[in-house]
Design a protein around this motif. Structure first.
Motif, short mmCIF file in Angstrom:
data_model
loop_
_atom_site.label_atom_id
_atom_site.label_comp_id
_atom_site.label_asym_id
_atom_site.label_seq_id
_atom_site.Cartn_x
_atom_site.Cartn_y
_atom_site.Cartn_z
N GLY A 10 0.00 2.13 10.47
CA GLY A 10 1.16 2.81 9.89
C GLY A 10 1.98 1.90 9.00
O GLY A 10 2.39 2.30 7.91
N VAL A 11 2.20 0.68 9.42
CA VAL A 11 2.97 -0.27 8.62
C VAL A 11 2.24 -0.58 7.32
O VAL A 11 2.83 -0.59 6.23
CB VAL A 11 3.23 -1.56 9.41
N ARG A 12 0.94 -0.81 7.42
CA ARG A 12 0.14 -1.10 6.22
C ARG A 12 0.15 0.08 5.26
O ARG A 12 0.33 -0.09 4.05
CB ARG A 12 -1.29 -1.43 6.63
N THR A 13 -0.03 1.28 5.81
CA THR A 13 -0.06 2.47 4.96
C THR A 13 1.26 2.67 4.25
O THR A 13 1.30 2.96 3.05
CB THR A 13 -0.41 3.70 5.81
N GLU A 14 2.36 2.52 4.95
CA GLU A 14 3.68 2.69 4.33
C GLU A 14 3.90 1.68 3.21
O GLU A 14 4.48 2.01 2.18
CB GLU A 14 4.77 2.54 5.39
N ASP A 15 3.41 0.47 3.40
CA ASP A 15 3.58 -0.55 2.36
C ASP A 15 2.76 -0.21 1.12
O ASP A 15 3.24 -0.36 -0.01
CB ASP A 15 3.16 -1.92 2.90
N VAL A 16 1.54 0.28 1.33
CA VAL A 16 0.71 0.66 0.19
C VAL A 16 1.33 1.84 -0.55
O VAL A 16 1.36 1.86 -1.79
CB VAL A 16 -0.72 1.00 0.65
N VAL A 17 1.84 2.82 0.17
CA VAL A 17 2.50 3.97 -0.47
C VAL A 17 3.69 3.49 -1.30
O VAL A 17 3.88 3.92 -2.44
CB VAL A 17 2.94 5.00 0.59
N ARG A 18 4.46 2.60 -0.74
CA ARG A 18 5.63 2.08 -1.47
C ARG A 18 5.20 1.38 -2.76
O ARG A 18 5.77 1.63 -3.83
CB ARG A 18 6.41 1.11 -0.58
N ARG A 19 4.19 0.53 -2.67
CA ARG A 19 3.75 -0.22 -3.85
C ARG A 19 3.14 0.72 -4.89
O ARG A 19 3.35 0.54 -6.10
CB ARG A 19 2.75 -1.29 -3.44
N LEU A 20 2.38 1.71 -4.44
CA LEU A 20 1.81 2.66 -5.39
C LEU A 20 2.90 3.48 -6.08
O LEU A 20 2.85 3.71 -7.29
CB LEU A 20 0.82 3.59 -4.69
N ARG A 21 3.87 3.92 -5.30
CA ARG A 21 4.94 4.72 -5.90
C ARG A 21 5.70 3.90 -6.94
O ARG A 21 6.04 4.41 -8.03
CB ARG A 21 5.89 5.22 -4.81
N GLU A 22 5.97 2.65 -6.64
CA GLU A 22 6.64 1.78 -7.61
C GLU A 22 5.77 1.60 -8.86
O GLU A 22 6.26 1.64 -9.99
CB GLU A 22 6.95 0.43 -6.98
N GLY A 23 4.47 1.38 -8.66
CA GLY A 23 3.58 1.18 -9.80
C GLY A 23 3.45 2.42 -10.66
O GLY A 23 3.42 2.34 -11.89
N MET A 24 3.40 3.61 -10.02
CA MET A 24 3.24 4.86 -10.75
C MET A 24 4.40 5.12 -11.69
O MET A 24 4.23 5.75 -12.75
CB MET A 24 3.14 6.02 -9.75
N THR A 25 5.59 4.68 -11.32
CA THR A 25 6.75 4.92 -12.17
C THR A 25 6.87 3.90 -13.29
O THR A 25 7.63 4.13 -14.25
CB THR A 25 8.05 4.90 -11.33
N GLY A 26 6.12 2.80 -13.20
CA GLY A 26 6.27 1.74 -14.18
C GLY A 26 5.15 1.59 -15.17
O GLY A 26 5.27 0.86 -16.16
N GLY A 27 4.01 2.26 -14.94
CA GLY A 27 2.88 2.09 -15.85
C GLY A 27 1.76 3.06 -15.55
O GLY A 27 1.77 3.76 -14.53
#
Length: 324
Positions: A10-27
């Protein structure tokens, strides 16, 4: 696989979701080509050179060995080498989402290779050959999720299509974090986004996604994959910026004078969605080599037309044929 807990997942998944969401908004989401030699062998040194240049253009995430990267043409050893090289070059600066596919048993084998290579997540490409009911599509994802710790993004395209109830069910699988859509049925997609829980990720995965990016954004799916980024990141990034900033004049000009002519050329021959991209990369001097069978490189007349379309697109963003 053993030695991990649901809590750790769960911790790993939440971190990946966070990083993907940040990346999606920036490029844009980068789907790199896989480099092959003229004799058909994997050219890992050229791939590393090519990918280093790709990642220098600041995509939001990188998806190696997916459709544009000719996943289905790679054996397991080649796949491992591509994912390892991608993880090394990315260096933790952006998420690495590896393609996996075929039936669930083979998809698990690839997912475990990707996990061992250090990938952050996996994109589950449509299964091979058979038609299947939605219960089977959900069970496929459950079985893949049971075999790997990697967070999973489902890709609905071809024989894979979910209903709102199906999206609710796959979202209950703890490591399924999103859905990439390649059907472009916006009525259906809107229903899927409304059925999904808060935080579930959606991606525009239409072929040459920029053509439909405006429409996808209206139903709450602004993030998209960009095959154009694989050969002309200057164009892909200019379009992304214009769309994000509401610059309708630039968006329309790029669509009319570059993307639409590219798509019209792409639609002439099956497989051109990949082989034209690779040919355009070669026109720019990028070390990607030919496609592998069953794909074929463009015919001479189509290659001449591709040159004109490419040069027109680069001129629109003030770039030259040779990458900076």
């Amino acid at each position: 696989m053993t030695g991990f807990s649901v809590g750790a997942i769960g911790v790993r998944t939440e971190d990946v979701v966070r990083r993907l969401r940040e990346g999606m908004t920036g490029g844009v989401l980068s789907f790199p080509l896989t480099s092959f030699r003229e004799d058909g062998g994997l050219d890992l040194d050229s791939y590393r050179t090519y990918l280093t240049a790709q990642l220098a253009t600041a995509p939001g995430a990188v998806f190696p060995a997916c459709g544009t990267g000719e996943f289905s043409a790679l054996d397991e050893d080649e796949y491992r080498a591509v994912i390892e090289a991608t993880v090394e070059i990315a260096g933790g600066r952006l998420p690495v989402v590896a393609g996996v596919g075929y039936g669930w048993a083979q998809a698990v084998r690839f997912a475990r290779i990707a996990e061992e290579a250090g990938a952050d997540a996996a994109l589950v490409l449509p299964h091979y050959l058979v038609e299947a009911p939605e219960d089977g599509l959900v069970e496929q994802l459950r079985r893949i999720a049971a075999g790997t710790r990697l967070p999973l993004i489902a890709y609905q395209r071809g024989p894979v299509a979910f209903t709102p109830d199906g999206v609710r069910r796959i979202a209950e699988i703890p490591t399924v974090i999103g859905l990439k859509d390649g059907h472009s049925d916006l009525d259906r997609l809107q229903r899927l986004t409304l059925a999904a829980p808060d935080g579930f990720l959606f991606f525009n995965g239409a072929a040459t996604a920029e053509i439909q990016a405006r429409a996808y954004a209206t139903v709450g799916v602004p993030a998209y994959s960009s095959a154009v980024h694989a050969f002309a990141p200057e164009i892909a990034n200019a379009f992304f910026t214009a769309l994000r900033d509401g610059d309708d004049a630039t968006t329309t000009r790029l669509l009319r004078d570059f993307y639409v002519p590219l798509v019209e050329l792409r639609d002439r021959v099956p497989g051109y969605a990949v082989s034209l991209v690779k040919a355009a990369a070669r026109l720019r001097g990028l070390p990607v080599g030919p496609v592998r069978a069953p794909l074929t490189d463009p015919a001479p007349d189509d290659l001449t037309e591709l040159e004109k379309v490419l040069d027109a697109g680069l001129a629109l963003v003030g770039a030259g044929r040779r990458p900076a």
